[in-house]
Design an enzyme around this catalytic site. Sequence first.
Site, PDB file in Angstrom:
ATOM      1  N   ASP A 148      12.341  33.051   4.694  1.00 21.25           N
ATOM      2  CA  ASP A 148      11.543  32.922   3.460  1.00 21.25           C
ATOM      3  C   ASP A 148      10.081  32.853   3.589  1.00 21.25           C
ATOM      4  O   ASP A 148       9.659  32.690   4.831  1.00 21.25           O
ATOM      5  CB  ASP A 148      12.171  31.529   2.811  1.00 21.25           C
ATOM      6  CG  ASP A 148      11.738  31.351   1.195  1.00 21.25           C
ATOM      7  OD1 ASP A 148      11.444  32.486   0.748  1.00 21.25           O
ATOM      8  OD2 ASP A 148      11.827  30.371   0.777  1.00 21.25           O
ATOM      9  N   ASN A 167      19.692  37.360  -5.298  1.00 21.89           N
ATOM     10  CA  ASN A 167      18.569  38.339  -5.221  1.00 21.89           C
ATOM     11  C   ASN A 167      18.713  39.480  -6.112  1.00 21.89           C
ATOM     12  O   ASN A 167      17.636  40.113  -6.345  1.00 21.89           O
ATOM     13  CB  ASN A 167      18.436  38.629  -3.984  1.00 21.89           C
ATOM     14  CG  ASN A 167      17.705  37.566  -3.051  1.00 21.89           C
ATOM     15  OD1 ASN A 167      17.881  37.588  -1.632  1.00 21.89           O
ATOM     16  ND2 ASN A 167      17.142  36.639  -3.436  1.00 21.89           N
TER      17      ASN A 167
HETATM   18  C1  FPP Z   1      12.763  35.744   1.332  1.00 18.83           C
HETATM   19  O1  FPP Z   1      11.281  36.046   0.922  1.00 18.83           O
HETATM   20  C2  FPP Z   1      13.263  37.103   1.924  1.00 18.83           C
HETATM   21  C3  FPP Z   1      14.083  37.857   1.441  1.00 18.83           C
HETATM   22  C4  FPP Z   1      14.801  37.762   0.215  1.00 18.83           C
HETATM   23  C5  FPP Z   1      14.312  39.248   2.128  1.00 18.83           C
HETATM   24  C6  FPP Z   1      14.611  39.146   3.507  1.00 18.83           C
HETATM   25  C7  FPP Z   1      14.856  40.500   4.368  1.00 18.83           C
HETATM   26  C8  FPP Z   1      14.080  40.992   5.398  1.00 18.83           C
HETATM   27  C9  FPP Z   1      13.105  40.142   6.247  1.00 18.83           C
HETATM   28  C10 FPP Z   1      14.390  42.303   5.707  1.00 18.83           C
HETATM   29  C11 FPP Z   1      15.350  42.178   7.005  1.00 18.83           C
HETATM   30  C12 FPP Z   1      16.003  43.492   7.229  1.00 18.83           C
HETATM   31  C13 FPP Z   1      17.482  43.437   7.676  1.00 18.83           C
HETATM   32  C14 FPP Z   1      18.150  44.601   8.015  1.00 18.83           C
HETATM   33  C15 FPP Z   1      18.306  42.548   7.771  1.00 18.83           C
HETATM   34  P1  FPP Z   1      10.801  35.728  -0.457  1.00 18.83           P
HETATM   35  O2  FPP Z   1      10.595  37.092  -0.823  1.00 18.83           O
HETATM   36  O3  FPP Z   1      11.779  34.828  -1.080  1.00 18.83           O
HETATM   37  O4  FPP Z   1       9.351  35.223  -0.095  1.00 18.83           O
HETATM   38  P2  FPP Z   1       8.878  34.091  -1.189  1.00 18.83           P
HETATM   39  O5  FPP Z   1       9.569  32.655  -1.225  1.00 18.83           O
HETATM   40  O6  FPP Z   1       7.486  33.792  -0.328  1.00 18.83           O
HETATM   41  O7  FPP Z   1       8.634  34.685  -2.542  1.00 18.83           O
END
Ligand code: FPP
Length: 251
Positions: free
Chosen positions: A29, A77
Amino acid sequence: MTTQLVSTISKPTNCDRQKLPQHIAIIMDGNGRWARKKGLPRIEGHRQGANTLKEILRTCKNWGIDTLTAYAFSTENWGRPSTEVGFLMNLFERLLRKELQELKEEGVRIRFLGDISPLPSSLQQKISYSMAETRQNQAINFNVAINYGSRKEIVKVCRDIAKKVALGELYPDEINENLFSQYLYTSNSPDPDLLIRTGGEMRLSNFLLWQMAYTEIYVIDTLWPDFDAQQLAKAIASYQKRDRRFGKKVS
Ligand code: FPP
């Protein structure tokens, strides 16, 4: 820069190498917040987050961790702006195309947890291909949860078991925890010993609810793109200080 720095750390400091968690699960996250702090679009956070995941996977492999499970995209998501969802789908596909050879060479066995049927068909193909191509690998098991939601998973298991019962292939009395586990996406994988959640939120977010009944939880404020091997070592050191009783009373 971060990439090179992290991969040079070949062993966990301040940890007992004999008592490493076998299975680490991660809620990655904070990508969006990381990008906002830098004045960048959210997608840049995901791009950097993917680099971090690659380095943490390599670090886990080098340290002898048996299984790493990463929460990449939840069933919830889909509610994000369509441009962000589209970017993530492209990112997953691009990574699989770009990294598969290296994953194979490094002995990574990749599996996907979740219902992949609503994903773009080109991504579904790459997912199936990468699982087939790495099936024999043994250096580390790498589970990627995509379109994963634990409640949906549990309902699916109930439905699958109910169908067997309806067909007369299973007696209701044969249903127990062990059997139930075999119907989960994680079948044949031990439950996570340690859950690491970056970004500071104190919740499970519908991730591996069945599997994490006795998992040790470690939450860190660091945003996922900034997470590195030193912080992983700290999480492991914290885990090693825990007294895991699995609900049993100490005598
Ligand atoms: C959460 O941060 C993250 C995600 C929903 C996406 C995670 C994906 C990756 C790190 C890419 C990985 C790639 C592979 C192939 C597995 P957020 O967007 O919720 O962050 P925030 O809480 O700060 O808004």
